[in-house]
Design a protein around this motif. Structure first.
Motif, PDB file in Angstrom:
ATOM      1  N   LEU A   1      56.104 -55.597 -68.753  1.00  0.00           N
ATOM      2  CA  LEU A   1      54.912 -55.761 -68.610  1.00  0.00           C
ATOM      3  C   LEU A   1      54.231 -56.447 -69.426  1.00  0.00           C
ATOM      4  CD1 LEU A   1      53.953 -52.070 -67.821  1.00  0.00           C
ATOM      5  CD2 LEU A   1      53.428 -53.838 -66.332  1.00  0.00           C
ATOM      6  N   GLU A   2      54.848 -56.587 -70.828  1.00  0.00           N
ATOM      7  CA  GLU A   2      54.350 -57.428 -71.786  1.00  0.00           C
ATOM      8  C   GLU A   2      54.643 -58.773 -71.473  1.00  0.00           C
ATOM      9  OE1 GLU A   2      54.145 -57.371 -76.758  1.00  0.00           O
ATOM     10  OE2 GLU A   2      55.873 -56.559 -75.625  1.00  0.00           O
ATOM     11  N   ALA A   3      55.888 -59.435 -70.881  1.00  0.00           N
ATOM     12  CA  ALA A   3      56.261 -60.568 -70.772  1.00  0.00           C
ATOM     13  C   ALA A   3      55.429 -61.252 -69.692  1.00  0.00           C
ATOM     14  CB  ALA A   3      57.770 -60.657 -70.092  1.00  0.00           C
ATOM     15  N   ALA A   4      54.516 -60.246 -68.815  1.00  0.00           N
ATOM     16  CA  ALA A   4      53.769 -60.709 -67.727  1.00  0.00           C
ATOM     17  C   ALA A   4      52.416 -60.666 -68.221  1.00  0.00           C
ATOM     18  CB  ALA A   4      54.161 -60.071 -66.481  1.00  0.00           C
ATOM     19  N   TRP A   5      51.989 -60.608 -69.157  1.00  0.00           N
ATOM     20  CA  TRP A   5      50.675 -60.021 -70.103  1.00  0.00           C
ATOM     21  C   TRP A   5      49.528 -60.957 -68.923  1.00  0.00           C
ATOM     22  CZ3 TRP A   5      50.232 -56.160 -73.119  1.00  0.00           C
ATOM     23  CH2 TRP A   5      48.669 -56.231 -74.074  1.00  0.00           C
ATOM     24  N   PRO A   6      48.520 -60.368 -68.770  1.00  0.00           N
ATOM     25  CA  PRO A   6      47.398 -60.826 -67.880  1.00  0.00           C
ATOM     26  C   PRO A   6      46.494 -61.580 -68.738  1.00  0.00           C
ATOM     27  CG  PRO A   6      46.995 -58.520 -68.317  1.00  0.00           C
ATOM     28  CD  PRO A   6      48.195 -58.694 -68.716  1.00  0.00           C
ATOM     29  N   ALA A   7      46.128 -62.626 -67.987  1.00  0.00           N
ATOM     30  CA  ALA A   7      45.073 -63.626 -68.688  1.00  0.00           C
ATOM     31  C   ALA A   7      43.579 -62.792 -68.656  1.00  0.00           C
ATOM     32  CB  ALA A   7      44.870 -64.943 -68.073  1.00  0.00           C
ATOM     33  N   HIS A   8      43.325 -62.002 -67.639  1.00  0.00           N
ATOM     34  CA  HIS A   8      42.122 -61.678 -67.159  1.00  0.00           C
ATOM     35  C   HIS A   8      42.041 -60.170 -67.882  1.00  0.00           C
ATOM     36  CE1 HIS A   8      38.230 -61.427 -65.446  1.00  0.00           C
ATOM     37  NE2 HIS A   8      38.350 -60.521 -64.601  1.00  0.00           N
ATOM     38  N   ASP A   9      40.914 -60.073 -68.659  1.00  0.00           N
ATOM     39  CA  ASP A   9      40.862 -58.951 -69.515  1.00  0.00           C
ATOM     40  C   ASP A   9      39.288 -58.441 -69.752  1.00  0.00           C
ATOM     41  OD1 ASP A   9      41.149 -56.390 -71.013  1.00  0.00           O
ATOM     42  OD2 ASP A   9      41.673 -57.400 -72.932  1.00  0.00           O
ATOM     43  N   PRO A  10      38.582 -58.082 -68.548  1.00  0.00           N
ATOM     44  CA  PRO A  10      37.170 -58.044 -68.598  1.00  0.00           C
ATOM     45  C   PRO A  10      36.835 -56.734 -69.617  1.00  0.00           C
ATOM     46  CG  PRO A  10      37.885 -57.557 -66.628  1.00  0.00           C
ATOM     47  CD  PRO A  10      39.155 -58.057 -67.040  1.00  0.00           C
ATOM     48  N   GLU A  11      35.869 -56.825 -70.172  1.00  0.00           N
ATOM     49  CA  GLU A  11      35.434 -55.496 -70.992  1.00  0.00           C
ATOM     50  C   GLU A  11      35.131 -54.474 -70.165  1.00  0.00           C
ATOM     51  OE1 GLU A  11      32.433 -56.248 -73.915  1.00  0.00           O
ATOM     52  OE2 GLU A  11      30.730 -56.216 -72.351  1.00  0.00           O
ATOM     53  N   GLY A  12      35.127 -53.165 -70.523  1.00  0.00           N
ATOM     54  CA  GLY A  12      34.740 -52.028 -69.850  1.00  0.00           C
ATOM     55  C   GLY A  12      34.916 -50.865 -70.272  1.00  0.00           C
ATOM     56  N   ILE A  13      34.287 -49.683 -69.927  1.00  0.00           N
ATOM     57  CA  ILE A  13      34.638 -48.118 -70.423  1.00  0.00           C
ATOM     58  C   ILE A  13      35.744 -47.874 -69.210  1.00  0.00           C
ATOM     59  CG2 ILE A  13      33.859 -45.892 -70.191  1.00  0.00           C
ATOM     60  CD1 ILE A  13      31.136 -46.999 -71.179  1.00  0.00           C
ATOM     61  N   VAL A  14      36.660 -47.114 -69.759  1.00  0.00           N
ATOM     62  CA  VAL A  14      37.623 -46.636 -68.885  1.00  0.00           C
ATOM     63  C   VAL A  14      37.262 -45.123 -68.769  1.00  0.00           C
ATOM     64  CG1 VAL A  14      40.210 -45.990 -68.488  1.00  0.00           C
ATOM     65  CG2 VAL A  14      39.423 -47.973 -69.812  1.00  0.00           C
ATOM     66  N   TRP A  15      37.093 -44.535 -67.477  1.00  0.00           N
ATOM     67  CA  TRP A  15      37.303 -43.212 -67.318  1.00  0.00           C
ATOM     68  C   TRP A  15      38.317 -42.419 -67.331  1.00  0.00           C
ATOM     69  CZ3 TRP A  15      36.728 -41.933 -60.999  1.00  0.00           C
ATOM     70  CH2 TRP A  15      36.382 -40.557 -60.943  1.00  0.00           C
ATOM     71  N   GLY A  16      39.553 -43.069 -67.232  1.00  0.00           N
ATOM     72  CA  GLY A  16      40.758 -42.553 -67.330  1.00  0.00           C
ATOM     73  C   GLY A  16      41.702 -41.757 -66.173  1.00  0.00           C
ATOM     74  N   ASP A  17      41.024 -41.231 -65.258  1.00  0.00           N
ATOM     75  CA  ASP A  17      41.775 -40.636 -64.228  1.00  0.00           C
ATOM     76  C   ASP A  17      40.931 -40.974 -63.017  1.00  0.00           C
ATOM     77  OD1 ASP A  17      43.509 -39.243 -62.423  1.00  0.00           O
ATOM     78  OD2 ASP A  17      43.458 -37.517 -63.526  1.00  0.00           O
ATOM     79  N   ALA A  18      40.806 -42.127 -62.422  1.00  0.00           N
ATOM     80  CA  ALA A  18      39.866 -42.639 -61.301  1.00  0.00           C
ATOM     81  C   ALA A  18      40.821 -42.272 -59.943  1.00  0.00           C
ATOM     82  CB  ALA A  18      39.555 -44.079 -61.512  1.00  0.00           C
ATOM     83  N   ARG A  19      40.096 -41.382 -59.421  1.00  0.00           N
ATOM     84  CA  ARG A  19      40.471 -41.055 -58.024  1.00  0.00           C
ATOM     85  C   ARG A  19      39.520 -40.056 -57.484  1.00  0.00           C
ATOM     86  NH1 ARG A  19      43.821 -35.842 -58.479  1.00  0.00           N
ATOM     87  NH2 ARG A  19      43.676 -35.456 -60.768  1.00  0.00           N
ATOM     88  N   ILE A  20      39.461 -40.165 -56.015  1.00  0.00           N
ATOM     89  CA  ILE A  20      38.453 -39.214 -55.523  1.00  0.00           C
ATOM     90  C   ILE A  20      38.949 -37.711 -55.860  1.00  0.00           C
ATOM     91  CG2 ILE A  20      37.984 -40.877 -53.640  1.00  0.00           C
ATOM     92  CD1 ILE A  20      39.597 -39.314 -51.636  1.00  0.00           C
ATOM     93  N   GLY A  21      39.959 -37.185 -56.048  1.00  0.00           N
ATOM     94  CA  GLY A  21      40.375 -35.978 -56.428  1.00  0.00           C
ATOM     95  C   GLY A  21      39.754 -35.648 -57.711  1.00  0.00           C
ATOM     96  N   ASN A  22      38.957 -36.261 -58.380  1.00  0.00           N
ATOM     97  CA  ASN A  22      38.341 -36.080 -59.641  1.00  0.00           C
ATOM     98  C   ASN A  22      36.682 -36.223 -59.300  1.00  0.00           C
ATOM     99  OD1 ASN A  22      40.269 -35.077 -61.295  1.00  0.00           O
ATOM    100  ND2 ASN A  22      40.846 -36.961 -62.142  1.00  0.00           N
ATOM    101  N   MET A  23      36.505 -36.252 -57.964  1.00  0.00           N
ATOM    102  CA  MET A  23      35.015 -36.611 -57.596  1.00  0.00           C
ATOM    103  C   MET A  23      34.795 -35.164 -56.673  1.00  0.00           C
ATOM    104  SD  MET A  23      34.901 -40.363 -56.696  1.00  0.00           S
ATOM    105  CE  MET A  23      34.466 -41.693 -57.997  1.00  0.00           C
TER     106      MET A  23
END
Length: 349
Positions: A217-239
């Motif tokens: 993963l580190e070798a393929a580090w992404p160029a796009h890193d938009p800022e934002g808050i992370v919820w952490g367990d994003a799924r409809i099972g947590n809604m």
């Protein structure tokens, strides 16, 4: 539907009711006749925190009050994650509630004293609705399985709109989520978290597959890193969804960060495909739920952010989920998957 309870630990609910009644008398000094009843563990969900539903009743100022509540207790021995973010979990829920952009259960009280319930805890309002539970898988049975494609479409759209709404809350309003040093926010913060997670797992046993995956993963580090808050367990099972099939509450904020906008979207897309997509591991496709492309397009429209390079974040999601699976296996004494399966999942030789 199964009545299986998945919880890190359970306790005598009659004793808990008495403790909560005594505690509420201090939180509601003008109240009389305080009673706590209808205690129950949520069905089919919850693996990291002890969570109990209850109803509280009291009289105050000549009026009778009733409040549906949920108590969430900080874990002690059954710790799934290396980071203690219990205070931050409460704080981010309060921020989201105060902002009003994202639908969450309103936090009511926070208690630091561990002598009351054995550890710190907080109480939030109890929302009324239905949750697409993981046990049994919601794509195989239950209310979402039985819904029409049109109703499922409403579920999907409402879920993605709420997911994207998180990104409309400025990171500057959540300084309490900042990491340390060079990993204060952005991808660096999430990367640091999972490097430490891997090291934590290695205190029990070596993790060569995870190390190889990190290097890939580190070798393929992404160029796009938009800022934002992370919820952490994003799924409809947590809604939680109402009778109109729209989101009532976004739940389980136990691993939040300022790690960037694309982590939650990647997690959501990955879990959607796993749980109810055309290649679902549960063997059940739910017609009406949006495709990955539709989810990305709607998320970009509502959030105002670009999802360019999401594929890398989806690969990182698989890594995160594998870390959690390894940890659960350590806690239960049963490996969640063998090394060959891990290597296939994480695409390492």
């Amino acid at each position: 539907m199964s009545d299986v309870i998945v919880a890190p630990e359970t306790r005598d609910l009659d004793d808990l009711a008495g403790r909560l009644e005594h505690w509420l008398s201090g939180r509601l000094p003008g109240a009389t006749g305080i009673t706590v009843n209808n205690l129950a563990y949520p069905r089919g969900a919850g693996q990291s925190h002890e969570t109990v539903l209850f109803d509280a009743h009291w009289s105050e100022g000549g009026r009778v009050h009733a409040q549906g509540c949920v108590v969430r207790i900080k874990p002690k021995s059954f710790t799934v994650f290396p980071d203690n973010l219990f205070d931050e979990q409460h704080a981010i829920m309060k921020l989201m509630s105060d902002e009003g952009t994202v639908r969450v259960a309103k936090p009511l009280w926070f208690e630091e004293d561990p002598s009351i319930l054995g550890n710190a805890f907080f109480v939030m309002e109890k929302k009324r609705g239905r949750v697409p539970v993981s046990i049994p898988p919601y794509a195989r049975e239950g209310w979402l399985h039985d819904a029409s494609p049109e109703q499922r479409r409403v579920v999907w759209r409402s879920a993605v709109e709420q997911l994207a709404a998180i990104q409309r809350v400025p990171v500057e309003k959540a300084p309490f989520l900042a990491g340390k040093g060079a990993a204060q926010r952005g991808l660096a913060q999430e990367w640091d978290k999972y490097q430490r997670f891997t090291a934590w797992l290695e205190e029990v046993a070596p993790q060569p597959v995870l190390r190889d995956a990190l290097a890939r993963l580190e070798a393929a580090w992404p160029a796009h890193d938009p800022e934002g808050i992370v919820w952490g367990d994003a799924r409809i099972g947590n809604m939680m969804f109402g009778d109109d099939f729209r989101v009532v509450a976004v739940m389980d904020w136990e691993q939040p960060s300022l790690g960037g906008a694309l982590h939650d979207l990647a997690w959501f897309c990955t879990l959607s495909e796993t749980m109810h997509g055309r290649s679902s591991s549960h063997g059940a496709y739910l017609d009406g739920m949006g495709t990955r492309a539709e989810t990305i397009a709607l998320w970009e429209d509502v959030s105002g952010k670009s999802a360019a390079g999401l594929e890398w974040y989806e690969e990182f999601t698989h890594f995160k989920m594998t870390c959690t699976g390894v940890r659960l296996g350590q806690l239960r004494g049963t490996p969640m998957m063998d090394e060959a399966a891990m290597r296939r999942r994480l695409k390492v030789a």
